[in-house]
Scaffold this motif. Structure first.
Motif, short mmCIF file in Angstrom:
data_model
loop_
_atom_site.label_atom_id
_atom_site.label_comp_id
_atom_site.label_asym_id
_atom_site.label_seq_id
_atom_site.Cartn_x
_atom_site.Cartn_y
_atom_site.Cartn_z
N GLU A 1 12.68 -43.19 -6.36
CA GLU A 1 11.42 -42.79 -6.99
C GLU A 1 10.46 -42.19 -5.98
O GLU A 1 9.58 -41.40 -6.33
N ILE A 2 10.64 -42.53 -4.69
CA ILE A 2 9.76 -41.98 -3.66
C ILE A 2 10.19 -40.56 -3.31
O ILE A 2 9.38 -39.63 -3.28
N VAL A 3 11.48 -40.37 -3.03
CA VAL A 3 11.93 -39.05 -2.60
C VAL A 3 11.78 -38.02 -3.72
O VAL A 3 11.60 -36.82 -3.45
N ARG A 4 11.79 -38.47 -4.99
CA ARG A 4 11.61 -37.52 -6.10
C ARG A 4 10.14 -37.29 -6.40
O ARG A 4 9.81 -36.46 -7.25
N ASP A 5 9.28 -38.02 -5.72
CA ASP A 5 7.84 -37.86 -5.92
C ASP A 5 7.23 -36.87 -4.93
O ASP A 5 6.04 -36.61 -4.97
N GLY B 1 4.12 -41.07 2.78
CA GLY B 1 2.97 -41.93 3.05
C GLY B 1 1.78 -41.57 2.19
O GLY B 1 1.01 -42.44 1.78
N ALA B 2 1.65 -40.28 1.88
CA ALA B 2 0.52 -39.83 1.06
C ALA B 2 0.61 -40.34 -0.37
O ALA B 2 -0.41 -40.44 -1.06
N VAL B 3 1.83 -40.67 -0.84
CA VAL B 3 1.98 -41.21 -2.20
C VAL B 3 2.19 -42.72 -2.17
O VAL B 3 2.66 -43.31 -3.15
N GLY B 4 1.86 -43.35 -1.04
CA GLY B 4 1.81 -44.81 -0.98
C GLY B 4 3.09 -45.50 -0.57
O GLY B 4 3.22 -46.71 -0.79
N ALA B 5 4.04 -44.80 0.03
CA ALA B 5 5.30 -45.43 0.43
C ALA B 5 5.10 -46.34 1.63
O ALA B 5 4.29 -46.07 2.52
N VAL C 1 1.72 -46.05 -9.17
CA VAL C 1 1.78 -47.48 -9.46
C VAL C 1 3.09 -48.04 -8.91
O VAL C 1 4.18 -47.57 -9.28
N ARG C 2 3.00 -49.02 -8.01
CA ARG C 2 4.20 -49.65 -7.49
C ARG C 2 4.80 -50.61 -8.51
O ARG C 2 6.00 -50.65 -8.72
#
Length: 327
Positions: A167-171, A187-191, A314-315
């Motif tokens: 879900e991170i790499v596709r974001d 990091g900018a999308v909260g990872a 949202v995590r």
């Protein structure tokens, strides 16, 4: 992990006929050891190879059904090839790596261990780089600058050997040559990001596709990264400050010229025309910057009006069910 998890390994390939068979052999040897707990998918993206690489990979698909070969129409570059592989990958864990055997497939399990610990992105750290100084010194300088800009504390932001939650790499979306900055975008999308030491050697065969010009390209990209990291959702701030600087400089020059004219009666427009023109230009540039900031602010608001491009991610949503039975 359990076998309901799918591991996708994505590797761009370009003119690797001398190495690709060994790469696939070593990669499948490692993934076969993981098959009892993970479904395995290997996505190799041929980036317009001209040396028979594609034919070799196709010949191996029958032996290794987990292989997927993505053939690009032309040489599109490493970033585009990585993005193509990520778009095809179905795994909820995605590992990206190079196919030239400078990245060791045998290191894959240590990435998975970190993912198991709860990290979203695990970056490889070439802690003992074997390349020459002409590669190591520019890389060290670029990594230092990237850490200052992004706030990340990992040592090696540039390597493509990384593991991501799906879900991170596709974001994130990789464009241009931005694959090396994927941890910054993540990091900018909260990872949650960490790193692991990896093995590193000189390329065993063939010639590197990297050149010194890529180092300069990274330096150019730093300007965008600084803007993206700090002002991507509020561009009016940086353009507003630039406008203020130009207005203050132009206004100060204009005020001094006016004072000279009033006190000494000097025709400043005629005798100090250069300073007069400079003050007018600075004030106009300030107006141009503030108008640019307003325009970009409107574009950003239009961009984020699409719910899929929200400024937050949202995590997890916690409910009473999450704590049931803990009391």
């Amino acid at each position: 992990m359990n076998r309901t998890n799918t591991l996708s390994i994505v590797a761009p390939v370009f003119n690797e006929a001398n190495l690709i068979r060994e790469f696939i052999t070593r990669l499948t040897a490692i993934t076969s050891q993981l098959a009892d707990r993970l479904r395995i998918e290997i996505v190799l993206v041929d980036d317009g190879s001209r040396d028979g690489t594609l034919q070799i990979m196709k010949s191996l698909v029958g032996e290794h059904p987990e292989l997927k070969i993505v053939e690009l129409r032309s040489n599109s570059g490493q970033t585009a090839a990585l993005q193509a592989g990520i778009d095809v990958a179905s795994g909820n864990i995605v590992i990206t790596m190079d196919s030239d055997l400078q990245h060791f497939p045998e290191d894959i399990p240590i990435f998975l261990d970190k993912i198991d610990e709860g990290w979203d992105v695990v970056c490889g750290w070439r802690h003992d780089r074997q390349e020459g100084l002409e590669r190591r010194l520019p890389s060290r300088a670029a990594n230092w600058l990237l850490r200052q800009i992004s706030g990340l504390t990992i040592h090696d932001i540039g390597t493509t050997f990384r593991a991501y939650r799906g879900e991170i790499v596709r974001d994130i979306r990789l464009l241009g040559e931005s694959h090396r900055f994927a941890p910054i975008y993540a990091g900018a999308v909260g990872a949650k990001i960490t790193e692991v030491p990896i093995q590193n050697i000189e390329r065993p065969k063939g010639t590197s596709n990297y050149g010194l010009m890529r180092t300069f390209n990274v330096l150019f990209d730093l300007f965008f990264l600084y803007f993206y990291t700090n002002f991507r959702d509020r561009p009016i701030r940086i353009f507003g400050w630039l406008s203020l600087v130009f207005w203050l400089a132009g206004g100060a020059i204009a005020a001094i010229l006016m004072a000279v004219n009033l006190i000494y009666g000097v025709p400043v427009v005629h005798e100090h025309s250069g300073w007069f023109i400079l003050s007018v230009m600075l004030i106009l540039f300030g107006l141009l910057f503030i108008l640019s900031g307003v325009t970009l602010e409107m574009i950003v608001r239009i961009y984020y009006s699409d719910p899929s491009r929200s400024q937050y991610r949202v995590r997890k949503i916690w409910t009473t069910d999450d704590f049931h039975g803990q009391r």
